[in-house]
Write an enzyme that holds these catalytic residues in place. Structure first.
Site, mmCIF file in Angstrom:
data_model
loop_
_atom_site.group_PDB
_atom_site.id
_atom_site.type_symbol
_atom_site.label_atom_id
_atom_site.label_comp_id
_atom_site.label_asym_id
_atom_site.label_seq_id
_atom_site.Cartn_x
_atom_site.Cartn_y
_atom_site.Cartn_z
ATOM 1 N N ASP B 10 0.808 -1.091 -0.109
ATOM 2 C CA ASP B 10 0.157 -0.046 -0.044
ATOM 3 C C ASP B 10 0.705 1.341 0.049
ATOM 4 O OD1 ASP B 10 -2.365 1.349 0.068
ATOM 5 O OD2 ASP B 10 -1.805 1.749 2.332
ATOM 6 N N SER B 11 0.373 2.420 -0.482
ATOM 7 C CA SER B 11 1.181 3.750 -0.093
ATOM 8 C C SER B 11 1.523 4.107 1.286
ATOM 9 C CB SER B 11 0.135 4.800 -0.740
ATOM 10 O OG SER B 11 -0.842 4.839 -0.148
ATOM 11 N N TYR B 42 -0.725 8.473 -2.518
ATOM 12 C CA TYR B 42 -0.978 8.351 -4.010
ATOM 13 C C TYR B 42 -2.135 8.851 -4.617
ATOM 14 C CZ TYR B 42 2.598 4.391 -4.087
ATOM 15 O OH TYR B 42 3.820 3.454 -4.251
ATOM 16 N N GLY B 43 -3.087 9.177 -3.881
ATOM 17 C CA GLY B 43 -4.598 9.508 -4.173
ATOM 18 C C GLY B 43 -4.320 10.712 -5.091
ATOM 19 N N CYS B 73 -3.853 -1.214 -2.234
ATOM 20 C CA CYS B 73 -4.267 0.120 -2.435
ATOM 21 C C CYS B 73 -5.094 0.555 -3.502
ATOM 22 C CB CYS B 73 -2.956 0.954 -2.715
ATOM 23 S SG CYS B 73 -2.780 2.653 -3.257
ATOM 24 N N ASN B 74 -6.209 0.985 -3.242
ATOM 25 C CA ASN B 74 -7.262 1.418 -4.482
ATOM 26 C C ASN B 74 -6.603 2.018 -5.762
ATOM 27 O OD1 ASN B 74 -10.308 0.458 -3.915
ATOM 28 N ND2 ASN B 74 -9.385 1.018 -2.060
ATOM 29 N N THR B 75 -5.806 3.131 -5.283
ATOM 30 C CA THR B 75 -5.164 3.986 -6.271
ATOM 31 C C THR B 75 -4.359 3.261 -7.199
ATOM 32 O OG1 THR B 75 -5.421 5.977 -4.686
ATOM 33 C CG2 THR B 75 -3.995 6.143 -6.989
ATOM 34 N N GLU B 152 -5.724 9.444 9.039
ATOM 35 C CA GLU B 152 -3.934 9.548 9.509
ATOM 36 C C GLU B 152 -3.810 10.627 10.730
ATOM 37 O OE1 GLU B 152 -0.942 8.196 8.052
ATOM 38 O OE2 GLU B 152 -2.085 7.128 6.336
ATOM 39 N N CYS B 184 -11.274 2.853 -0.749
ATOM 40 C CA CYS B 184 -9.955 3.214 -0.315
ATOM 41 C C CYS B 184 -9.854 2.438 0.926
ATOM 42 C CB CYS B 184 -9.837 4.755 -0.102
ATOM 43 S SG CYS B 184 -8.314 5.173 0.803
ATOM 44 N N THR B 185 -8.600 1.811 1.296
ATOM 45 C CA THR B 185 -8.267 0.993 2.338
ATOM 46 C C THR B 185 -8.428 1.557 3.601
ATOM 47 O OG1 THR B 185 -6.068 0.893 1.684
ATOM 48 C CG2 THR B 185 -7.410 -0.718 1.301
ATOM 49 N N HIS B 186 -8.592 2.874 3.561
ATOM 50 C CA HIS B 186 -8.138 3.562 4.911
ATOM 51 C C HIS B 186 -9.967 3.725 5.432
ATOM 52 C CE1 HIS B 186 -4.459 5.407 3.968
ATOM 53 N NE2 HIS B 186 -4.294 6.064 5.191
#
Lengths: 266, 266
Positions: B10-11, B42-43, B73-75, B152, B184-186
């Protein structure tokens, strides 16, 4: 030498507030801007990474033949100024010292607040600079990591900005600060919201104007000021020139015509 | 081959939600995680930059001898899956297809919402994947750039999160969506807030669980599943291992012992 441009460098668009202050104070100067958008934001990166990116950008601008370098990024100024100065031969002006000087001179009570990114606040650079200038100041610092993304989203004057600002600044209530250093070049856009939260009595110190003045003094001292007409403006970014162009026009107006992509090895 | 680890990439920290889902579904597997914290987020980066970073990380994990790579990571899944697949010889599983499949199967009315980063939404990857699976779906997508910095910062369950979510999601009001893809994984951390804003009837699709299931199917098909005891967990980041360690412990608990720094040339 006079015709050479002044280099202005930031991690992204925030440094355009300094660029604008330079345009206003030194309208005869050629300017070249670099936004390190491939690595933005610097504020949550490690000191080593910030230094590595900063040095790479400084070297690129040095190769463009600049006569001075303005590090228009608080995080980079706080963490990487010695490394940048070692890497390039031209005078290097950061934003910390000018902001700290202005705050130390302006504060009647000597109680000063500082807001900035995580990395800038963790570095202690403003606190050190303030106590070096004027021992006995009472300084209080607070990292505000959400302010930059909030501003990049364009939400700098609404209820979200207000709620976020109120939460970050509640530590300052009852502290008696009469002066607040905006320790990040994005933050001037939040001035109206910050005034609403802190009240009109707290003085907001924006290092852009101070840094432009410092740059003028520096170049004047070296006999390198330029006052001619027909100035050049060049913009480089390390990623996403189109995205940057849109944001730059919001900051500087439609005069920004072209943004070039320049990958930086760091 | 079975003992080789599954690579998860992931980023930053968001992919740890996928890491956790893999731990729960495949408790006998060795796992190695890479967070590209030198380039996070990355987004808001360009497709080219995202592809360059993703390929560099995939190559690093391939050199660590992984048997499969989960792009958590979705992006990166939206923009760089073909390039990653070309760069490494092991099976590569992204998060877009599993999430899209789950949503297409779950939605009674066929009206599906998607939220994600700017780059993920701009790519149109979810919309394409959904209409490929089930023509005639009505899809509505919205970029929510502030969600990642909000998470974050740890502010995922308070009044700021609620206000930001309400503003981003107001476009969905009256749209009749019954299913929302958390692209988005967040975002799984925002589930309680999203439920409060959208109401309990809207189904929230979290691709972490679906991706773990897809990974299991893939490895089972190749006869590469491992069910032994004594598993290894390795964590690498490209910047700020200490900062990552703190966030990783908030996601995964105190079992995370060590995070190694590995600079990636990209």
């Amino acid at each position: 030498m006079r015709d050479r441009p002044i280099g202005v460098f930031d991690s992204g668009v925030g440094g355009l507030t300094v660029f604008k202050a330079l345009e206003e104070r030194l309208p005869g100067e050629n300017l070249v801007y670099f936004g390190d958008t491939a690595h933005v934001p610097y504020g949550s990166k490690s000191p080593k990474a910030v230094a590595r990116y900063s040095v790479a950008v400084a070297r690129f601008l040095a190769r463009r033949g600049i006569k001075a370098l303005v590090v228009a990024c608080n995080t980079s100024s706080a963490l990487a100024l010695p490394q940048i100065r070692q890497a390039v031969a031209v005078p290097v002006i950061g934003v910390i010292a000018p902001g700290a000087r202005a705050a130390a001179e302006a504060s009647p009570s000597g109680r000063i607040g500082i807001i900035g990114t995580e990395a800038t606040i963790a570095s202690g650079a403003y606190t050190r600079e303030l106590s070096r200038r004027k021992p006995g100041l009472r300084v209080m610092a607070k990292a505000c990591p959400l302010f930059v993304p909030l501003i990049e989203e364009g939400w700098w004057s609404d209820d979200v900005a207000w709620l976020v600002a109120r939460r970050y600044l509640k530590d300052f209530h009852g502290s008696g600060i009469d002066t607040l250093i905006l320790g990040c070049t994005h933050y001037p856009l939040l001035k109206p919201v910050l005034r609403r939260v802190l009240g009109a009595k707290v003085l907001l110190i924006d290092s852009a104007e101070e840094t432009a003045r410092e740059t003028e003094r520096h170049l004047a001292g070296l006999g390198r000021l330029r006052s001619g007409r027909g100035v050049r403006r060049d913009f480089y970014v390390s990623d996403g020139p189109d995205r940057f162009l849109g944001l730059a026009r919001r900051f500087l107006g439609s005069g920004v015509k072209r943004v070039r992509l320049e990958q930086i090895d760091a």
